[in-house]
Design a protein around this motif. Structure first.
Motif, PDB file in Angstrom:
ATOM      1  N   PHE A  55       0.814  -1.201   0.000  1.00  0.00           N
ATOM      2  CA  PHE A  55       0.000   0.000   0.000  1.00  0.00           C
ATOM      3  C   PHE A  55       0.854   1.260   0.000  1.00  0.00           C
ATOM      4  CE2 PHE A  55      -3.892  -2.300   1.343  1.00  0.00           C
ATOM      5  CZ  PHE A  55      -4.740  -1.750   0.410  1.00  0.00           C
ATOM      6  N   ILE A  56       1.920   1.258   0.756  1.00  0.00           N
ATOM      7  CA  ILE A  56       2.795   2.426   0.768  1.00  0.00           C
ATOM      8  C   ILE A  56       3.392   2.657  -0.615  1.00  0.00           C
ATOM      9  CG2 ILE A  56       4.995   3.297   1.642  1.00  0.00           C
ATOM     10  CD1 ILE A  56       4.248   2.183   4.355  1.00  0.00           C
ATOM     11  N   LEU A  57       3.921   1.600  -1.227  1.00  0.00           N
ATOM     12  CA  LEU A  57       4.486   1.746  -2.566  1.00  0.00           C
ATOM     13  C   LEU A  57       3.421   2.127  -3.592  1.00  0.00           C
ATOM     14  CD1 LEU A  57       6.979  -1.246  -2.640  1.00  0.00           C
ATOM     15  CD2 LEU A  57       7.513   1.178  -2.471  1.00  0.00           C
ATOM     16  N   PHE A  58       2.225   1.569  -3.449  1.00  0.00           N
ATOM     17  CA  PHE A  58       1.144   1.867  -4.381  1.00  0.00           C
ATOM     18  C   PHE A  58       0.776   3.346  -4.336  1.00  0.00           C
ATOM     19  CE2 PHE A  58      -3.457   2.006  -5.349  1.00  0.00           C
ATOM     20  CZ  PHE A  58      -3.410   1.553  -6.648  1.00  0.00           C
ATOM     21  N   PHE A  59       0.659   3.914  -3.132  1.00  0.00           N
ATOM     22  CA  PHE A  59       0.285   5.313  -3.034  1.00  0.00           C
ATOM     23  C   PHE A  59       1.434   6.247  -3.402  1.00  0.00           C
ATOM     24  CE2 PHE A  59      -3.174   3.662  -0.301  1.00  0.00           C
ATOM     25  CZ  PHE A  59      -4.222   4.124  -1.078  1.00  0.00           C
TER      26      PHE A  59
END
Length: 66
Positions: free
Chosen positions: A16-20
């Motif tokens: 999620f961190i990388l996605f955002f």
């Protein structure tokens, strides 16, 4: 069992961190389709994280049998 649950949540958190981070780089024009992309991406991240945890479990299960 807690080891596999922690692998699952760790992979979800990192994904999620990388996605955002990457989403804010590539999708910064305020397009209405951006929410749909985030939703589909979140679902894909959740399912792939589940698969990663299951593969980790299967690998450890095979190691114990050998």
């Amino acid at each position: 069992m807690s080891k596999y649950i922690s692998v699952f949540f760790l992979s979800v958190f990192v994904s999620f961190i990388l996605f955002f981070i990457f989403g804010s780089i590539f999708l910064n024009d305020g397009n209405p389709a951006e929410e749909a992309v985030y939703t589909v991406g979140a679902i894909i991240i959740f399912l792939l994280s589940f698969l990663i945890a299951q593969i980790y479990y299967v690998i450890n299960l095979i190691k114990k049998k050998m």
